[in-house]
Design an enzyme around this catalytic site. Structure first.
Site, mmCIF file in Angstrom:
data_model
loop_
_atom_site.group_PDB
_atom_site.id
_atom_site.type_symbol
_atom_site.label_atom_id
_atom_site.label_comp_id
_atom_site.label_asym_id
_atom_site.label_seq_id
_atom_site.Cartn_x
_atom_site.Cartn_y
_atom_site.Cartn_z
ATOM 1 C CD GLU A 256 -2.609 -1.273 2.388
ATOM 2 O OE1 GLU A 256 -3.294 -0.050 3.561
ATOM 3 O OE2 GLU A 256 -4.120 -1.758 2.204
ATOM 4 C CD GLU B 242 -3.675 -6.175 3.528
ATOM 5 O OE1 GLU B 242 -4.499 -4.800 3.764
ATOM 6 O OE2 GLU B 242 -2.646 -5.158 3.659
HETATM 7 O O1 IFM Z 1 -4.322 -2.911 9.124
HETATM 8 C C1 IFM Z 1 -4.249 -2.528 7.559
HETATM 9 C C2 IFM Z 1 -2.883 -3.348 6.891
HETATM 10 O O2 IFM Z 1 -1.530 -3.018 7.775
HETATM 11 C C3 IFM Z 1 -2.878 -2.750 5.499
HETATM 12 N N1 IFM Z 1 -4.036 -2.861 4.700
HETATM 13 C C4 IFM Z 1 -5.410 -2.120 5.416
HETATM 14 C C5 IFM Z 1 -5.572 -3.117 6.805
HETATM 15 C C6 IFM Z 1 -6.565 -2.590 7.415
HETATM 16 O O3 IFM Z 1 -7.024 -0.954 8.288
#
Ligand code: IFM
Length: 442
Positions: free
Chosen positions: A167, A352
């Site tokens: 990210e 994710e």
């Molecule tokens: O917890 C985070 C993760 O570290 C990165 N992506 C989003 C998740 C939820 O906010």
């Protein structure tokens, strides 16, 4: 859940994701300080000034946690290696205990038939490098490539894939412009530099990994379904600006070697000199794209405000504990957009997707089961439209340290009692386990 493993392509992988600082317990095993240790110690930044010193104590409970993955019938585990655990000062002498820990982790995955998906940077910049400007310093690209080389020499022979960064939008924009994450800056020059240097670090690290003979290397980007709050042209322009900074900046640099004009409008004056010279290295081929998706972003224009002159608007859809709207259609649209506009048939993974939901009696979390179900349907629909999606990682295996929100927001399939550190699978864990169970041949 409506869908089962058999509804997905034969080799489709199901897994769960975590990140080092959020679960390991950063005070254990000789890890060096990071900018999250100091950001969280600064009053007002993190709920309860909580930090990752103990987190889920995964450092000492790794085997039990890997058992949770294999007991659920998962195929893969996405984790990150901590730069400051490997190199406590960010550069120089490696921490042998840290290298040994990741060696055991990868072996533990292999022993359980779990494919190890490694991420090199999931947000904890070593303090010694943060002191030198962290992501605003152009040398960060070489620092990161050097760190990648050290950890890859130890575990690169066994990991299934390596993502350079998790990210980059959060690493740069959220952390240097909006100030929500470490280092907590609100400065457009720092933002533009960080937004370019994360890309440069991705490219430089890819070059190093290729020189070392690594394959299956890529990056994990986070996308939102950006939409204008109304049909008026100012709001549509605001949505285009936000789409450019959030969704297009990183993938466009990597897939096409340039930055979107709507983002350059505000950021170009603040970019480092000769930034164009880095674009060839940034846009070298990757082997896969990781897509993180959680929600949509409704946006409106703000009159008489400096660039980007946008503001978020709350939407009417059901929301998670984070206050994020539940919008599975956005995942389907994002996957199709990535395939059509950027990566074609390159393998993609949903690296994710998940929801925070408050603690409930008996660990019944039907809302989470429904969330997973609806997003699996979105993935299934995207595959049906030709997207080469090869896997899904739920975020997250465990309740963990949710950065500026401390331990209050719970994303886990498995409940963690932060007093006793006991783990208890929630009903969503059992529902996913049932859905992905392999059927015995008839
Ligand atoms: O917890 C985070 C993760 O570290 C990165 N992506 C989003 C998740 C939820 O906010």
């Amino acid at each position: 859940m409506k869908l089962r493993r058999a509804d997905f392509p034969t080799d489709f992988m199901f897994g769960a994701a975590t990140a080092a600082y959020q679960i390991e317990g950063h005070s254990f095993g000789g890890a060096g300080p990071t900018h999250w240790d100091t950001f969280s110690a600064t009053p007002g930044n993190v709920v309860g000034a909580e930090n990752g010193a103990i987190a889920c104590d995964h450092y000492h409970r790794m085997d039990a946690d890997l058992d949770l993955l294999s007991d659920a019938g998962m195929d893969a585990y996405r984790f990150s290696t901590s730069w400051a655990r490997v190199l406590p000062d960010g550069r120089g002498t490696p921490n042998q205990d840290g290298l040994d820990f990741y060696d055991r982790l990868v072996d533990g995955c292999m022993a359980r038939g779990l494919k190890p998906f490694q991420t090199l940077y999931h947000w904890e910049m070593p303090s010694a490098l943060a002191d030198l400007g962290g992501w605003t310093n152009p040398d960060v690209a070489d620092w990161m490539a050097d760190y990648a080389e050290v950890i890859t020499r130890r575990i690169g022979d066994r990991v299934h894939s390596i993502a350079t960064l998790n990210e980059p939008w959060c690493v740069s924009y959220l952390s240097h412009f909006l100030g929500h994450h470490a280092p907590g800056l609100r400065d457009i020059r720092a933002t533009a530099r960080a937004m370019h240097h994360v890309n440069k670090a991705h490219g430089r690290t890819m070059t190093r990994l290729r020189d070392m003979g690594q394959d299956t290397c890529g990056i994990v980007l986070n996308f939102e379904a950006t939409q204008a709050a109304s049909d008026i042209s100012a709001d549509r322009r605001a949505a285009a600006t936000q789409d450019a900074t959030h969704n297009r900046w990183f993938i466009e640099a990597i897939a096409k070697g340039h930055y979107p004009a709507e983002a350059l409008d505000g950021l170009e004056p603040h970019l480092p000199a000769n930034w164009q010279d880095d674009m060839a290295e940034i846009s070298q081929p990757i082997d896969f794209l990781g897509v993180n998706y959680y929600t949509r972003g409704l946006v409106q224009a703000v009159e008489n405000a400096p660039w980007p002159a946008t503001a978020p608007v709350g939407g009417p859809l059901d929301k998670t504990q984070m206050g994020w709207e539940i919008y599975p259609q956005g995942l389907q649209d994002t996957l199709i957009r990535m395939a059509k506009d950027y990566v074609g048939t390159l393998p993609m993974f949903v690296t994710e997707n998940g929801m925070a939901w408050p603690e409930t009696d008996g660990h019944a979390d039907d809302a989470r089961t429904g969330f997973i179900d609806s997003h699996l349907q979105a993935m299934h629909a995207a595959i049906g439209q030709g997207v080469n999606l090869q896997g899904f990682f739920y975020w997250s295996l465990l309740d963990n340290y949710e950065w500026a929100f401390g331990y209050e927001k719970r994303f886990g399939l498995v409940h963690v009692d932060f007093d006793t550190l006991d783990r208890t699978p929630k009903s969503s864990y059992h529902a996913l386990k049932t859905a992905i169970a392999r059927q015995d041949p008839a």
